[in-house]
Design a protein around this motif. Structure first.
Motif, short mmCIF file in Angstrom:
data_model
loop_
_atom_site.label_atom_id
_atom_site.label_comp_id
_atom_site.label_asym_id
_atom_site.label_seq_id
_atom_site.Cartn_x
_atom_site.Cartn_y
_atom_site.Cartn_z
N ILE A 67 4.95 -4.67 -24.54
CA ILE A 67 5.40 -5.41 -25.51
C ILE A 67 6.44 -4.88 -26.38
CG2 ILE A 67 4.65 -6.80 -27.76
CD1 ILE A 67 1.90 -7.05 -26.22
N LEU A 68 6.39 -3.67 -26.71
CA LEU A 68 6.92 -2.90 -27.76
C LEU A 68 8.27 -2.41 -27.07
CD1 LEU A 68 4.51 -1.13 -30.03
CD2 LEU A 68 6.10 -2.98 -30.68
N ALA A 69 8.20 -2.15 -25.74
CA ALA A 69 9.48 -1.81 -24.93
C ALA A 69 10.57 -2.66 -24.97
CB ALA A 69 8.98 -1.50 -23.57
N ASP A 70 10.40 -3.90 -25.34
CA ASP A 70 11.22 -5.08 -25.49
C ASP A 70 12.04 -4.88 -26.74
OD1 ASP A 70 11.14 -6.14 -23.13
OD2 ASP A 70 9.38 -7.65 -23.63
N ASN A 71 11.58 -4.20 -27.56
CA ASN A 71 12.12 -3.96 -29.04
C ASN A 71 13.16 -2.60 -29.17
OD1 ASN A 71 12.96 -3.08 -31.63
ND2 ASN A 71 10.69 -3.28 -32.40
N PRO A 72 14.40 -2.83 -28.90
CA PRO A 72 15.20 -1.85 -28.54
C PRO A 72 15.34 -0.76 -29.81
CG PRO A 72 16.50 -4.00 -29.43
CD PRO A 72 15.14 -4.18 -29.09
N HIS A 73 14.68 -1.08 -31.05
CA HIS A 73 14.66 -0.30 -32.08
C HIS A 73 13.30 0.49 -32.23
CE1 HIS A 73 18.27 -2.27 -33.30
NE2 HIS A 73 17.80 -3.28 -33.21
N CYS A 74 12.49 0.60 -31.24
CA CYS A 74 11.45 1.23 -31.00
C CYS A 74 11.15 2.12 -30.04
CB CYS A 74 10.29 0.10 -30.93
SG CYS A 74 8.35 0.78 -31.08
N GLU A 75 10.79 3.51 -30.24
CA GLU A 75 10.43 4.48 -29.16
C GLU A 75 8.93 4.19 -28.96
OE1 GLU A 75 11.82 8.83 -28.72
OE2 GLU A 75 9.92 8.76 -30.27
N VAL A 76 8.64 4.07 -27.58
CA VAL A 76 7.26 3.88 -26.96
C VAL A 76 7.10 5.26 -26.21
CG1 VAL A 76 5.60 2.69 -25.80
CG2 VAL A 76 7.31 1.40 -27.25
N ILE A 77 5.83 5.78 -26.68
CA ILE A 77 5.52 6.98 -26.00
C ILE A 77 4.09 6.75 -25.56
CG2 ILE A 77 4.73 9.24 -26.30
CD1 ILE A 77 6.55 9.52 -28.99
N LEU A 78 3.75 6.74 -24.17
CA LEU A 78 2.80 6.28 -23.40
C LEU A 78 1.80 7.43 -23.01
CD1 LEU A 78 1.15 3.76 -22.29
CD2 LEU A 78 2.68 4.20 -20.27
N ALA A 79 0.68 7.41 -23.51
CA ALA A 79 -0.41 8.42 -23.05
C ALA A 79 -0.78 8.41 -21.61
CB ALA A 79 -1.85 8.28 -23.71
N GLY A 80 -0.92 9.57 -21.12
CA GLY A 80 -1.47 9.64 -19.51
C GLY A 80 -2.83 9.57 -19.44
N GLY A 81 -3.41 9.49 -18.46
CA GLY A 81 -4.94 9.04 -18.24
C GLY A 81 -5.21 8.38 -17.05
N VAL A 82 -6.51 7.90 -17.16
CA VAL A 82 -6.96 6.91 -16.14
C VAL A 82 -6.62 5.36 -16.62
CG1 VAL A 82 -9.06 6.05 -15.11
CG2 VAL A 82 -8.87 8.59 -15.22
N VAL A 83 -6.25 4.68 -15.92
CA VAL A 83 -6.06 3.34 -16.11
C VAL A 83 -7.23 2.60 -15.82
CG1 VAL A 83 -4.27 1.27 -15.90
CG2 VAL A 83 -3.74 3.58 -16.08
N ARG A 84 -7.46 1.63 -16.84
CA ARG A 84 -8.78 0.69 -16.54
C ARG A 84 -8.07 -0.53 -16.08
NH1 ARG A 84 -12.61 0.81 -21.82
NH2 ARG A 84 -10.90 -0.56 -22.49
N GLY A 85 -8.36 -1.14 -14.93
CA GLY A 85 -7.59 -2.19 -14.20
C GLY A 85 -8.03 -3.68 -15.22
N ARG A 86 -9.15 -3.55 -15.68
CA ARG A 86 -9.64 -4.86 -16.38
C ARG A 86 -8.62 -5.04 -17.54
NH1 ARG A 86 -14.02 -1.28 -17.70
NH2 ARG A 86 -14.32 -0.94 -19.93
N ASP A 87 -8.28 -4.04 -18.45
CA ASP A 87 -7.43 -4.26 -19.45
C ASP A 87 -6.23 -3.54 -19.94
OD1 ASP A 87 -8.64 -2.11 -20.22
OD2 ASP A 87 -9.75 -2.76 -21.95
N ARG A 88 -5.83 -2.57 -18.73
CA ARG A 88 -4.79 -1.72 -18.90
C ARG A 88 -4.91 -0.75 -19.91
NH1 ARG A 88 0.45 -5.38 -17.17
NH2 ARG A 88 -0.32 -6.06 -14.98
N GLY A 89 -5.94 -0.52 -20.45
CA GLY A 89 -6.28 0.84 -21.28
C GLY A 89 -6.25 1.85 -20.57
N ILE A 90 -5.77 3.03 -21.27
CA ILE A 90 -5.87 4.27 -20.66
C ILE A 90 -6.86 5.34 -21.41
CG2 ILE A 90 -4.52 6.54 -20.08
CD1 ILE A 90 -1.70 4.45 -20.09
N VAL A 91 -7.61 5.93 -20.71
CA VAL A 91 -8.71 6.60 -21.10
C VAL A 91 -8.84 8.04 -20.29
CG1 VAL A 91 -10.08 4.66 -22.03
CG2 VAL A 91 -10.40 5.53 -19.68
#
Length: 262
Positions: free
Chosen positions: A128-152
């Protein structure tokens, strides 16, 4: 589902008493047993209540409601909460944002903010925030939960601990009357605890259905947060705990209202 006032009262009564018969609920709400059965059936389908032999009670405390259902439940309330949060987020600040359908609405409400630096373990928030050109998004690494795309996972926690941000924005599944915050997945809880530790301020976003709900894993206590954004006034016992803990309460106004902070 979006609860009407009678259904909200029914849910509140069951949470207070734990289990009740249909007849007791009908008497308490001053409606017919048929009305109670109809409401309970709808709320059971939404996994807000459970029918047992001889009564009505709360659903399992070990399993959350399906993610797709949570996306549409109380959506207007979540959007109002998100707008209230966005009004408080200053431009040019750093954020940590965790997993949850309400935090995803917060991300949408921040779509036009400038100068944000957002660290998140939520793929949906990042998209969602990647579409904002004025926002830097830093994504955490880890295990992706398929049901909700959370990373844990431990890698996620280690990654988050590299940062110290201005504001941590977290969602939750349960706020108990004594102020205990709970969720369902121990891995998700550990990530949220890391976010609390690495945030100068912690903002909790939760709609009214989270008040008094049951969940398995303790995450924190409201005394560890700075602000609670919600859509309805908390029950009296919880409101007292919030006041004693000096937590600032923001009740998002109704759409037609021009009200502000609580």
């Amino acid at each position: 589902m979006t609860l009407n006032p009678r259904q909200r009262r029914l849910l509140e009564v069951v949470r207070q008493r734990v289990t009740m018969s249909v007849e007791e609920l009908a008497q308490e709400l001053d409606v017919t047993p048929q009305t109670v059965r109809r409401d309970v059936k709808l709320m059971e389908e939404a996994k807000l209540l459970a029918r047992y032999h001889g009564g009505v009670g709360l659903p399992s405390s070990v399993e959350n409601i399906d993610y797709r259902q949570r996306q549409v439940m109380n959506i207007d309330a979540k959007r109002r909460i998100a707008n209230a949060v966005a009004k408080q987020v200053p431009p040019g600040c750093s954020l940590l944002v965790n997993i949850g359908t309400t935090t995803e609405e917060v991300a949408r409400a921040l779509a036009h903010h400038r100068g944000l630096h957002v660290v998140t373990n939520n793929l949906n928030v990042a998209a969602i925030l990647a579409d904002n050109p004025h926002c830097e998004v830093i994504l955490a690494g880890g295990v992706v939960r398929g049901r909700d795309r959370g990373i844990v996972g431990e890698a996620t926690i280690d990654f988050i601990r590299q940062f110290k941000v201005d504001i941590g924005i977290i969602g939750i599944s349960s706020i108990e009357p004594d102020g205990t915050l709970r969720d369902f997945d121990p891995r998700e809880v550990k990530v949220a605890q890391a976010i609390i530790e690495q945030s100068r301020e912690v903002w909790l976003v939760a709609d009214h259905d989270k008040f008094g709900r049951q969940a398995l894993v303790r995450m924190a206590h409201v005394s560890q947060i700075d602000m609670l954004f919600t859509d309805a006034r908390p029950p009296e016992a919880l409101a007292r705990v919030l006041k004693e803990a000096h937590v600032k309460l923001v009740v998002a106004p109704e759409r037609q209202s021009h009200g502000g902070l609580d």
